[in-house]
Motif scaffolding. Structure first.
Motif, PDB file in Angstrom:
ATOM      1  N   GLU A 129       1.152  -1.480  12.731  1.00 24.59           N
ATOM      2  CA  GLU A 129      -0.366  -1.401  13.508  1.00 24.59           C
ATOM      3  C   GLU A 129      -1.419  -2.298  12.926  1.00 24.59           C
ATOM      4  OE1 GLU A 129      -1.683   1.385  15.977  1.00 24.59           O
ATOM      5  OE2 GLU A 129       0.093   0.107  16.198  1.00 24.59           O
ATOM      6  N   LEU A 130      -1.031  -2.388  11.400  1.00 19.06           N
ATOM      7  CA  LEU A 130      -2.112  -3.297  10.777  1.00 19.06           C
ATOM      8  C   LEU A 130      -1.869  -4.846  11.182  1.00 19.06           C
ATOM      9  CD1 LEU A 130      -2.393  -2.419   7.026  1.00 19.06           C
ATOM     10  CD2 LEU A 130      -3.449  -1.262   9.012  1.00 19.06           C
ATOM     11  N   TYR A 131      -0.581  -5.115  11.427  1.00 17.08           N
ATOM     12  CA  TYR A 131      -0.222  -6.361  12.125  1.00 17.08           C
ATOM     13  C   TYR A 131      -0.691  -6.530  13.305  1.00 17.08           C
ATOM     14  CZ  TYR A 131       2.698  -9.942  13.734  1.00 17.08           C
ATOM     15  OH  TYR A 131       3.038 -11.409  14.036  1.00 17.08           O
ATOM     16  N   ARG A 132      -0.526  -5.654  14.348  1.00 12.59           N
ATOM     17  CA  ARG A 132      -1.043  -5.795  15.617  1.00 12.59           C
ATOM     18  C   ARG A 132      -2.587  -6.025  15.895  1.00 12.59           C
ATOM     19  NH1 ARG A 132      -3.330  -2.436  19.251  1.00 12.59           N
ATOM     20  NH2 ARG A 132      -3.159  -0.680  17.751  1.00 12.59           N
ATOM     21  N   VAL A 133      -3.238  -5.346  15.100  1.00 10.24           N
ATOM     22  CA  VAL A 133      -4.829  -5.442  15.103  1.00 10.24           C
ATOM     23  C   VAL A 133      -5.289  -6.594  14.490  1.00 10.24           C
ATOM     24  CG1 VAL A 133      -4.872  -2.951  15.544  1.00 10.24           C
ATOM     25  CG2 VAL A 133      -5.161  -3.757  13.152  1.00 10.24           C
ATOM     26  N   CYS A 134      -4.467  -7.001  13.613  1.00  7.83           N
ATOM     27  CA  CYS A 134      -4.875  -8.317  12.991  1.00  7.83           C
ATOM     28  C   CYS A 134      -4.784  -9.623  13.820  1.00  7.83           C
ATOM     29  CB  CYS A 134      -4.129  -8.594  11.711  1.00  7.83           C
ATOM     30  SG  CYS A 134      -4.703  -9.966  10.717  1.00  7.83           S
ATOM     31  N   LYS A 135      -5.902 -10.210  13.753  1.00  3.74           N
ATOM     32  CA  LYS A 135      -5.908 -11.672  14.419  1.00  3.74           C
ATOM     33  C   LYS A 135      -4.987 -12.556  14.119  1.00  3.74           C
ATOM     34  CE  LYS A 135     -10.965 -11.508  15.826  1.00  3.74           C
ATOM     35  NZ  LYS A 135     -12.085 -12.201  15.644  1.00  3.74           N
ATOM     36  N   PRO A 136      -4.534 -13.591  15.088  1.00  2.00           N
ATOM     37  CA  PRO A 136      -3.609 -14.619  14.455  1.00  2.00           C
ATOM     38  C   PRO A 136      -4.116 -15.449  13.598  1.00  2.00           C
ATOM     39  CG  PRO A 136      -3.511 -14.150  16.958  1.00  2.00           C
ATOM     40  CD  PRO A 136      -4.581 -13.264  16.555  1.00  2.00           C
ATOM     41  N   GLY A 137      -3.513 -15.747  12.503  1.00  2.00           N
ATOM     42  CA  GLY A 137      -4.242 -16.447  11.485  1.00  2.00           C
ATOM     43  C   GLY A 137      -4.955 -15.589  10.439  1.00  2.00           C
ATOM     44  N   GLY A 138      -5.294 -14.371  11.010  1.00  2.00           N
ATOM     45  CA  GLY A 138      -5.842 -13.413   9.823  1.00  2.00           C
ATOM     46  C   GLY A 138      -5.116 -12.869   9.080  1.00  2.00           C
ATOM     47  N   GLN A 139      -5.483 -11.949   8.181  1.00  2.00           N
ATOM     48  CA  GLN A 139      -4.891 -11.410   6.823  1.00  2.00           C
ATOM     49  C   GLN A 139      -5.081  -9.874   6.808  1.00  2.00           C
ATOM     50  OE1 GLN A 139      -6.574 -12.880   3.336  1.00  2.00           O
ATOM     51  NE2 GLN A 139      -8.737 -12.193   3.948  1.00  2.00           N
ATOM     52  N   VAL A 140      -4.077  -9.478   6.276  1.00  2.00           N
ATOM     53  CA  VAL A 140      -3.641  -8.066   5.807  1.00  2.00           C
ATOM     54  C   VAL A 140      -3.858  -8.042   4.310  1.00  2.00           C
ATOM     55  CG1 VAL A 140      -2.380  -5.931   5.656  1.00  2.00           C
ATOM     56  CG2 VAL A 140      -2.645  -7.099   7.831  1.00  2.00           C
ATOM     57  N   LEU A 141      -4.770  -7.176   3.431  1.00  2.00           N
ATOM     58  CA  LEU A 141      -4.876  -7.244   2.150  1.00  2.00           C
ATOM     59  C   LEU A 141      -4.635  -5.798   1.573  1.00  2.00           C
ATOM     60  CD1 LEU A 141      -8.201  -9.396   1.834  1.00  2.00           C
ATOM     61  CD2 LEU A 141      -5.823 -10.053   1.338  1.00  2.00           C
ATOM     62  N   LEU A 142      -3.664  -5.783   0.616  1.00  2.00           N
ATOM     63  CA  LEU A 142      -3.202  -4.293   0.207  1.00  2.00           C
ATOM     64  C   LEU A 142      -3.472  -4.111  -1.374  1.00  2.00           C
ATOM     65  CD1 LEU A 142      -0.127  -3.591   2.697  1.00  2.00           C
ATOM     66  CD2 LEU A 142      -2.801  -2.798   2.936  1.00  2.00           C
ATOM     67  N   LEU A 143      -3.868  -3.317  -1.656  1.00  2.00           N
ATOM     68  CA  LEU A 143      -3.671  -2.765  -3.139  1.00  2.00           C
ATOM     69  C   LEU A 143      -2.865  -1.571  -3.241  1.00  2.00           C
ATOM     70  CD1 LEU A 143      -4.285  -3.017  -6.187  1.00  2.00           C
ATOM     71  CD2 LEU A 143      -6.469  -1.882  -5.663  1.00  2.00           C
ATOM     72  N   GLU A 144      -1.573  -1.713  -3.702  1.00  2.00           N
ATOM     73  CA  GLU A 144      -0.796  -0.432  -3.558  1.00  2.00           C
ATOM     74  C   GLU A 144       0.084  -0.169  -5.018  1.00  2.00           C
ATOM     75  OE1 GLU A 144      -0.496   1.548  -1.157  1.00  2.00           O
ATOM     76  OE2 GLU A 144      -1.487   0.509   0.453  1.00  2.00           O
ATOM     77  N   HIS A 145       0.304   1.207  -5.178  1.00  2.00           N
ATOM     78  CA  HIS A 145       1.298   1.254  -6.255  1.00  2.00           C
ATOM     79  C   HIS A 145       2.525   1.704  -5.786  1.00  2.00           C
ATOM     80  CE1 HIS A 145       1.252   5.718  -5.538  1.00  2.00           C
ATOM     81  NE2 HIS A 145       0.010   5.884  -5.360  1.00  2.00           N
ATOM     82  N   VAL A 146       3.558   0.934  -6.198  1.00  2.00           N
ATOM     83  CA  VAL A 146       4.921   1.119  -5.941  1.00  2.00           C
ATOM     84  C   VAL A 146       5.962   1.583  -6.910  1.00  2.00           C
ATOM     85  CG1 VAL A 146       4.278  -0.904  -4.263  1.00  2.00           C
ATOM     86  CG2 VAL A 146       5.340  -1.447  -6.811  1.00  2.00           C
ATOM     87  N   LEU A 147       7.365   1.638  -6.286  1.00  2.00           N
ATOM     88  CA  LEU A 147       8.332   2.135  -7.105  1.00  2.00           C
ATOM     89  C   LEU A 147       8.479   0.870  -8.251  1.00  2.00           C
ATOM     90  CD1 LEU A 147      10.670   4.303  -7.484  1.00  2.00           C
ATOM     91  CD2 LEU A 147      12.064   2.583  -6.141  1.00  2.00           C
ATOM     92  N   SER A 148       8.683   1.323  -9.405  1.00  2.00           N
ATOM     93  CA  SER A 148       8.992   0.411 -10.542  1.00  2.00           C
ATOM     94  C   SER A 148      10.420  -0.158 -10.389  1.00  2.00           C
ATOM     95  CB  SER A 148       9.256   1.241 -11.725  1.00  2.00           C
ATOM     96  OG  SER A 148       9.423   0.277 -12.987  1.00  2.00           O
ATOM     97  N   SER A 149      10.372  -1.519 -10.928  1.00  2.00           N
ATOM     98  CA  SER A 149      11.633  -1.980 -10.889  1.00  2.00           C
ATOM     99  C   SER A 149      12.502  -1.953 -12.074  1.00  2.00           C
ATOM    100  CB  SER A 149      11.384  -3.698 -10.891  1.00  2.00           C
ATOM    101  OG  SER A 149      10.666  -3.900 -12.119  1.00  2.00           O
ATOM    102  N   ASN A 150      12.041  -1.003 -12.927  1.00  2.00           N
ATOM    103  CA  ASN A 150      12.917  -0.454 -14.027  1.00  2.00           C
ATOM    104  C   ASN A 150      13.525   0.840 -13.692  1.00  2.00           C
ATOM    105  OD1 ASN A 150      13.208   1.558 -16.513  1.00  2.00           O
ATOM    106  ND2 ASN A 150      12.579  -0.158 -17.712  1.00  2.00           N
ATOM    107  N   LYS A 151      15.087   0.728 -13.824  1.00  2.00           N
ATOM    108  CA  LYS A 151      15.749   1.593 -13.309  1.00  2.00           C
ATOM    109  C   LYS A 151      15.575   2.907 -13.800  1.00  2.00           C
ATOM    110  CE  LYS A 151      19.632  -1.748 -12.031  1.00  2.00           C
ATOM    111  NZ  LYS A 151      21.174  -1.919 -12.521  1.00  2.00           N
TER     112      LYS A 151
END
Length: 205
Positions: A129-151
């Motif tokens: 949905e973010l991609y859809r409403v973003c203009k061509p050449g526009g940008q999506v900016l995200l600050l997110e916490h994610v799963l660690s790469s440490n097993k």
């Protein structure tokens, strides 16, 4: 709104009066600096903030853009609206689910969110949905916490995730970067300031 979305919304409604206090220490030590770093990249005439929450990003809004903000929690949005009125922030705030945005294709120059996709029941649907409403050449900016790469740490995060979701409504084991990469963006950048579990992502449509 799906049953799962409704449960998450209810948890955020319940936490809304205490939300700023709960994150106060982390906000001061880390999050505020990262929010500022994210928002300095926001550009264009019309900017959409998804998951506006209690309005923690109001201080970083650019002066020269039309601002729109959404959140799916009525209680969180009420707090944001009170801040907006008290601080005279120019933003159009609307109750809306990021998984089903009521905006036309190609509407915004920048779409931005901070710590949002940990609580979206269907994150890839929301990101599309973010991609859809973003203009061509526009940008999506995200600050997110994610799963660690440490097993070992990742195993613990997966183990405790159900408890955190049931208590706070947020997942601590999301793989948001992979979900962004699953969308048809032209380019995706990871800010060098990103850590193992906190990512600053810039995706160009």
């Amino acid at each position: 709104m799906t049953a799962n979305s409704n449960r998450i919304r209810q948890r955020y409604d319940r936490l809304a009066p205490y939300f700023d206090s709960l994150e106060g220490v982390l906000e001061g030590l880390l999050f505020r600096r990262l929010r500022k770093k994210l928002w300095v990249q926001a550009a264009g005439a019309h900017i959409l903030e998804v998951g506006v929450g209690t309005g923690k990003n109001f201080a970083f809004y650019p002066d020269d853009a039309r601002m729109t903000g959404i959140d799916f929690s009525p209680r969180m949005l009420e707090i944001a609206q009170r801040k907006q009125q008290r601080k005279q922030i120019a933003v159009d705030l609307t109750l809306m689910d990021v998984q089903s945005l009521d905006y036309a294709d190609n509407s915004f120059d920048t779409v931005i969110g901070s710590f949002v996709f940990c609580s979206v029941p269907k994150p890839r649907k929301g990101l599309k949905e973010l991609y859809r409403v973003c203009k061509p050449g526009g940008q999506v900016l995200l600050l997110e916490h994610v799963l660690s790469s440490n097993k070992i740490l990742a195993t613990l995060m997966n183990l405790f995730n159900p408890l955190v979701v049931n208590t706070l409504g947020a997942n601590i084991n999301r793989q948001t970067l992979k979900n962004v990469q699953a969308c048809p963006f032209q380019k995706i950048f990871i800010d060098p300031a990103s850590s193992d579990m906190i990512k600053l992502i810039r995706a160009i449509k």
